[in-house]
Design a protein around this motif. Structure first.
Motif, PDB file in Angstrom:
ATOM      1  N   PRO A  12       0.844  -1.203   0.000  1.00  0.00           N
ATOM      2  CA  PRO A  12       0.000   0.000   0.000  1.00  0.00           C
ATOM      3  C   PRO A  12       0.879   1.253   0.000  1.00  0.00           C
ATOM      4  CG  PRO A  12      -0.711  -1.539   1.698  1.00  0.00           C
ATOM      5  CD  PRO A  12       0.612  -2.026   1.189  1.00  0.00           C
ATOM      6  N   ALA A  13       0.462   2.257  -0.764  1.00  0.00           N
ATOM      7  CA  ALA A  13       1.263   3.482  -0.900  1.00  0.00           C
ATOM      8  C   ALA A  13       0.810   4.600   0.033  1.00  0.00           C
ATOM      9  CB  ALA A  13       1.233   3.972  -2.339  1.00  0.00           C
ATOM     10  N   GLY A  14      -0.331   4.466   0.666  1.00  0.00           N
ATOM     11  CA  GLY A  14      -0.811   5.521   1.549  1.00  0.00           C
ATOM     12  C   GLY A  14      -1.647   6.576   0.850  1.00  0.00           C
ATOM     13  N   ASP A  15      -1.782   6.475  -0.469  1.00  0.00           N
ATOM     14  CA  ASP A  15      -2.568   7.442  -1.237  1.00  0.00           C
ATOM     15  C   ASP A  15      -3.771   6.787  -1.916  1.00  0.00           C
ATOM     16  OD1 ASP A  15      -1.375   5.925  -3.199  1.00  0.00           O
ATOM     17  OD2 ASP A  15      -0.459   7.622  -4.254  1.00  0.00           O
ATOM     18  N   GLY A  16      -4.162   5.621  -1.415  1.00  0.00           N
ATOM     19  CA  GLY A  16      -5.283   4.903  -2.014  1.00  0.00           C
ATOM     20  C   GLY A  16      -4.873   3.942  -3.114  1.00  0.00           C
TER      21      GLY A  16
ATOM     22  N   GLY B 101     -10.144  -1.798  -0.875  1.00  0.00           N
ATOM     23  CA  GLY B 101     -10.511  -0.472  -1.369  1.00  0.00           C
ATOM     24  C   GLY B 101      -9.344   0.308  -1.945  1.00  0.00           C
ATOM     25  N   LEU B 102      -8.335  -0.382  -2.437  1.00  0.00           N
ATOM     26  CA  LEU B 102      -7.153   0.267  -3.013  1.00  0.00           C
ATOM     27  C   LEU B 102      -7.152   0.116  -4.527  1.00  0.00           C
ATOM     28  CD1 LEU B 102      -4.487  -1.043  -0.482  1.00  0.00           C
ATOM     29  CD2 LEU B 102      -5.558   1.228  -0.519  1.00  0.00           C
ATOM     30  N   ARG B 103      -6.547   1.079  -5.202  1.00  0.00           N
ATOM     31  CA  ARG B 103      -6.401   1.012  -6.650  1.00  0.00           C
ATOM     32  C   ARG B 103      -5.037   0.391  -6.948  1.00  0.00           C
ATOM     33  NH1 ARG B 103      -4.145   4.652 -10.050  1.00  0.00           N
ATOM     34  NH2 ARG B 103      -4.205   6.251  -8.434  1.00  0.00           N
TER      35      ARG B 103
END
Length: 114
Positions: free
Chosen positions: A72-76, A108-110
């Motif tokens: 996860p990058a923290g920006d979605g 819920g991540l892209r």
């Protein structure tokens, strides 16, 4: 977060293991991963929710044939990486498709490929 198992059709995705029942370290070595603490670090990353990894396995033997990782990058978004042992590229592709769906619907991540 506890590791999530995923059914990818002909392939089974599970957390990496190195215990008395299943030891992924020999297969990881074939993939160029020689760090003896690799499996423990991947388990810790699940708990910390900083990286999620799956062993793509032959369902009848549980043998690792590929690995998929999600960070996860923290920006979605989340980056997705993977590698396969020689001859198992189709297993990796099937696993990547299932992991992308999980990342989108379950977390819920892209997903973005690295």
């Amino acid at each position: 977060m506890e590791p999530i198992e995923i059914n990818a059709g002909a392939w089974y995705l599970r957390a990496l293991r190195a215990d008395d029942r299943i030891d992924d370290r020999p297969a990881l070595t074939e993939g160029g991963v020689t760090d003896p603490d690799y499996v423990a670090r991947r388990s810790a990353a699940w708990a910390e929710e900083t990286h999620f990894s799956w062993a793509v396995c032959e369902p009848t033997t549980a043998e690792l044939v590929a690995e998929i990782g999600v960070t996860p990058a923290g920006d979605g978004t989340a980056s997705i990486t993977g590698w396969a042992r020689p001859g198992y590229q189709p297993a990796l592709e099937a696993g990547l498709t299932s992991v992308r769906r999980f990342i989108e619907s379950g977390l819920g991540l892209r997903p973005v490929s690295s």
